[in-house]
Structure formats: structure tokens, C-alpha cells
Design an enzyme around this catalytic site. Structure first.
Site, PDB file in Angstrom:
ATOM      1  N   HIS A   1      -9.235   0.815   5.043  1.00 40.49           N
ATOM      2  CA  HIS A   1      -8.111   0.904   5.461  1.00 40.49           C
ATOM      3  C   HIS A   1      -8.476   2.216   6.772  1.00 40.49           C
ATOM      4  CE1 HIS A   1      -4.194   2.342   6.307  1.00 40.49           C
ATOM      5  NE2 HIS A   1      -3.482   1.312   5.766  1.00 40.49           N
TER       6      HIS A   1
ATOM      7  N   GLU B   1      -5.156  -5.346  10.570  1.00 43.05           N
ATOM      8  CA  GLU B   1      -4.473  -4.153  10.604  1.00 43.05           C
ATOM      9  C   GLU B   1      -4.682  -3.371  11.960  1.00 43.05           C
ATOM     10  OE1 GLU B   1      -2.428  -3.077   6.681  1.00 43.05           O
ATOM     11  OE2 GLU B   1      -4.007  -1.662   7.043  1.00 43.05           O
TER      12      GLU B   1
ATOM     13  N   GLY C   1       2.481   2.218  10.610  1.00 48.00           N
ATOM     14  CA  GLY C   1       3.282   3.348  10.415  1.00 48.00           C
ATOM     15  C   GLY C   1       4.139   3.817  11.663  1.00 48.00           C
TER      16      GLY C   1
ATOM     17  N   LYS D   1       0.061   4.034  -0.413  1.00 51.47           N
ATOM     18  CA  LYS D   1      -0.595   5.349   0.369  1.00 51.47           C
ATOM     19  C   LYS D   1      -0.471   6.539  -0.491  1.00 51.47           C
ATOM     20  CE  LYS D   1       0.370   3.466   4.866  1.00 51.47           C
ATOM     21  NZ  LYS D   1       0.242   3.354   6.156  1.00 51.47           N
TER      22      LYS D   1
ATOM     23  N   SER E   1       3.403  -2.386  10.121  1.00 48.89           N
ATOM     24  CA  SER E   1       4.821  -2.492  10.678  1.00 48.89           C
ATOM     25  C   SER E   1       5.547  -3.670  10.085  1.00 48.89           C
ATOM     26  CB  SER E   1       5.329  -1.857  11.790  1.00 48.89           C
ATOM     27  OG  SER E   1       4.870  -0.487  12.005  1.00 48.89           O
TER      28      SER E   1
ATOM     29  N   GLU F   1      -6.583   4.444   7.889  1.00 54.27           N
ATOM     30  CA  GLU F   1      -6.635   5.854   7.455  1.00 54.27           C
ATOM     31  C   GLU F   1      -7.914   6.544   7.003  1.00 54.27           C
ATOM     32  OE1 GLU F   1      -2.774   5.610   5.439  1.00 54.27           O
ATOM     33  OE2 GLU F   1      -1.951   4.887   7.326  1.00 54.27           O
TER      34      GLU F   1
ATOM     35  N   ASN G   1       0.680  -1.084  -0.097  1.00 53.95           N
ATOM     36  CA  ASN G   1      -0.168  -0.087  -0.041  1.00 53.95           C
ATOM     37  C   ASN G   1       0.874   1.351   0.050  1.00 53.95           C
ATOM     38  OD1 ASN G   1      -1.722   2.090   0.370  1.00 53.95           O
ATOM     39  ND2 ASN G   1      -2.162   1.607   2.628  1.00 53.95           N
TER      40      ASN G   1
HETATM   41  C1  PEP Z   1      -0.498   0.086   5.849  1.00 53.23           C
HETATM   42  O1  PEP Z   1      -0.614   1.007   5.566  1.00 53.23           O
HETATM   43  O2  PEP Z   1      -1.538  -0.806   5.475  1.00 53.23           O
HETATM   44  C2  PEP Z   1       0.329  -0.326   6.767  1.00 53.23           C
HETATM   45  C3  PEP Z   1       0.199  -1.754   7.330  1.00 53.23           C
HETATM   46  O3  PEP Z   1       1.513   0.255   6.818  1.00 53.23           O
HETATM   47  P1  PEP Z   1       2.705   0.072   7.680  1.00 53.23           P
HETATM   48  O4  PEP Z   1       3.622  -1.102   7.094  1.00 53.23           O
HETATM   49  O5  PEP Z   1       3.607   1.280   7.212  1.00 53.23           O
HETATM   50  O6  PEP Z   1       2.683  -0.099   9.129  1.00 53.23           O
END
Ligand code: PEP
Length: 257
Positions: A96, A168, A174, A11, A214, A98, A9
Site C-alpha cells: 500500500h 492506486e 484519501g 487503515k 477516493s 502508505e 481498507n
Molecule cells: C486506500 O487506502 O487504499 C484508498 C484507496 O483510500 P481512499 O479510498 O480513502 O482514497
């Protein structure tokens, strides 16, 4: 056996040029006949066709990070599923964290998008996950139940060959914090059981549940080796080939046994 899916992703990151370079690096590393691991990248909308042209015919697919639930028309700023399929895009990330927490999307909004994307033949990666405060107050299962129930309302069993669930935990996205393999496995077990109770044992068994939060080369293998973890949704590390490729390789090694 469930095939691993490793999805990046991007983003709201990259430029047209850096996104193209990233896509080219992946195409070089991921074999065309890549049976072991499904690999997907989800660039920002303006770069979908650029990336799509680069990955076309390779072992890497491309997807969108969002879509709208209506047919093309007067919806300024939105993107129709018809536009995604028109450019050969085969997947879409929905729900997601966000979008839930910054853009204030509700389960009802997400559900409309899920149904529209499924009708369009897209693969839907439905993201669910709890906030840190919800984990601390032992609400994780309740939150997952609400998001699965709301996101999948009215979705019938026949659509499940197009559905992937991504767990998630919001506190791990992040932040550099990662769920421990046990925390991930326990949430994934809950989700698989949820699918069994609300759909069927067959659907629970065949639906892939990704972990996101992460994921990096140094934790990928341990997370992916959990029984109910069927791949990874990767944010930050998907922007760097030297981080993303080892995550794909970890999945490939595990699937080779
Ligand atoms: C994501 O944006 O779905 C995500 C898991 O981000 P990150 O790997 O940076 O934590």
C-alpha cells in the site's frame, strides 16, 4: 469472466466496537451466497479476530493490511502469515502506498512479503501506483513497471490464482481526487498488458485489477464499468456502511449486466 472484488481498507481506524458495528452492518447487507461480488474488509490487526468472528460464514471475507516475511520468532511488533491463517484470515494487502511512502517499504521488502503470503495460501492484494509528480512527468508506466517487476520477482505463474493487483494512484488516495475513468482504464490496460508480457495471456485475462483512490458511491459505477477495472480497493468510504454498501451494489449491478 472476472468476478468483481470490493475490498475495504480500514487503515488505522475504528475502535473494537465501531469496527464490530461496521462488520455487522455489512453482514446484514451482503447475502451469504454472494456469487456476484467478492467482498472483503481489512481491519487493523487488534480487531481482526473480532471482525473475523462476525463475518465468519457470511458473504464477507476479512483480510490484513500487512504481514511479515519470516516465520514466527523474535521479530518484535511484526505479524506472521501463520498467525493470519490461524485466525481464518484469507487475504493481505501488500505494498500500500502508505507503507511505501510513510513506512519506507521498498519493492524488495514487499516482494519478500508477497512470496511469504503466497506460500501461506493467502490472497495477496498487491498495490501499485504513481505519485502526482511522477504522473506529471509522464513516469506512470515506468513506475508501474518497476513496482510490478520488484513486487513479483520470483513469483511464478502458478501463484496467480492468489494474486490481485490494485492500481492506486497515490495522488488520489484519501485526497478526494479520483482518477478519471479514462486515466484508470489506461493504467489498468498497461498493467494487464504487463501481465501478458511477463506471464501469459491467460494470466492477464484472469487476474483481477482493482482501482483504488477516493472511490465513492457517486463515482463507483463509472470506474467499475471500465473494461479492465475488476473491482475497488476502498479506504475512507469503507468506514461507513451507507457509502461502502452502494459501492458493492454498483459492482453487483454491473456484474448482473
Ligand atoms: C486506500 O487506502 O487504499 C484508498 C484507496 O483510500 P481512499 O479510498 O480513502 O482514497
Amino acid at each position: 469472466m472476472r468476478r468483481f472484488l470490493v475490498a475495504g481498507n480500514w487503515k488505522m481506524n475504528t475502535t473494537k466496537e465501531s469496527g464490530a458495528q461496521l462488520a455487522k452492518a455489512l453482514v446484514t447487507e451482503v447475502p451469504e451466497e454472494n456469487q456476484a461480488v467478492e467482498v472483503l474488509v481489512c481491519p487493523p490487526f487488534p480487531y481482526l479476530t473480532t471482525v473475523g468472528d462476525i463475518v465468519n460464514g457470511s458473504g464477507v471475507g476479512f483480510g490484513a493490511q500487512n504481514c511479515y516475511q519470516e516465520a514466527p520468532g523474535a521479530y518484535t511488533g511484526e505479524t506472521a502469515t501463520e498467525m493470519l491463517t490461524d485466525i481464518g484470515c484469507r487475504s493481505v494487502i501488500l505494498g500500500h502506498s502508505e507503507r511505501r511512502h510513510i513506512l519506507k517499504e521498498t519493492d524488495a521488502n514487499i516482494n519478500l512479503k508477497v512470496k511469504k503470503a503466497l506460500d501461506a495460501g493467502l490472497q495477496v492484494i498487491l498495490c501499485v501506483g504513481e505519485l502526482q509528480s511522477e504522473r506529471e512527468s509522464e513516469q506512470t508506466d515506468a513506475v508501474l513497471n518497476t513496482q510490478m517487476t520488484g513486487g513479483l520477482e520470483g513469483v511464478d505463474a502458478a501463484a496467480f490464482d492468489q494474486i490481485v493487483v490494485a492500481y492506486e494512484p497515490v495522488w488520489a488516495i484519501g485526497t478526494g481526487l479520483t482518477a478519471t475513468p479514462d486515466q484508470a482504464e489506461s493504467a489498468h490496460q498497461y498493467l494487464r498488458n504487463w501481465l501478458k508480457e511477463h506471464y501469459s495471456a491467460e494470466i492477464a485475462d484472469s487476474t483481477r485489477i482493482l482501482y483504488g483512490g477516493s472511490v465513492k458511491p457517486d463515482n463507483a459505477k463509472e470506474l467499475l464499468s471500465q473494461e479492465n477495472v475488476d473491482g475497488a480497493l476502498v479506504g475512507g468510504a469503507s468506514l461507513k456502511p451507507d457509502l461502502f454498501i452502494p459501492i458493492i451494489q454498483a459492482a453487483a449491478e454491473l456484474s448482473a449486466g
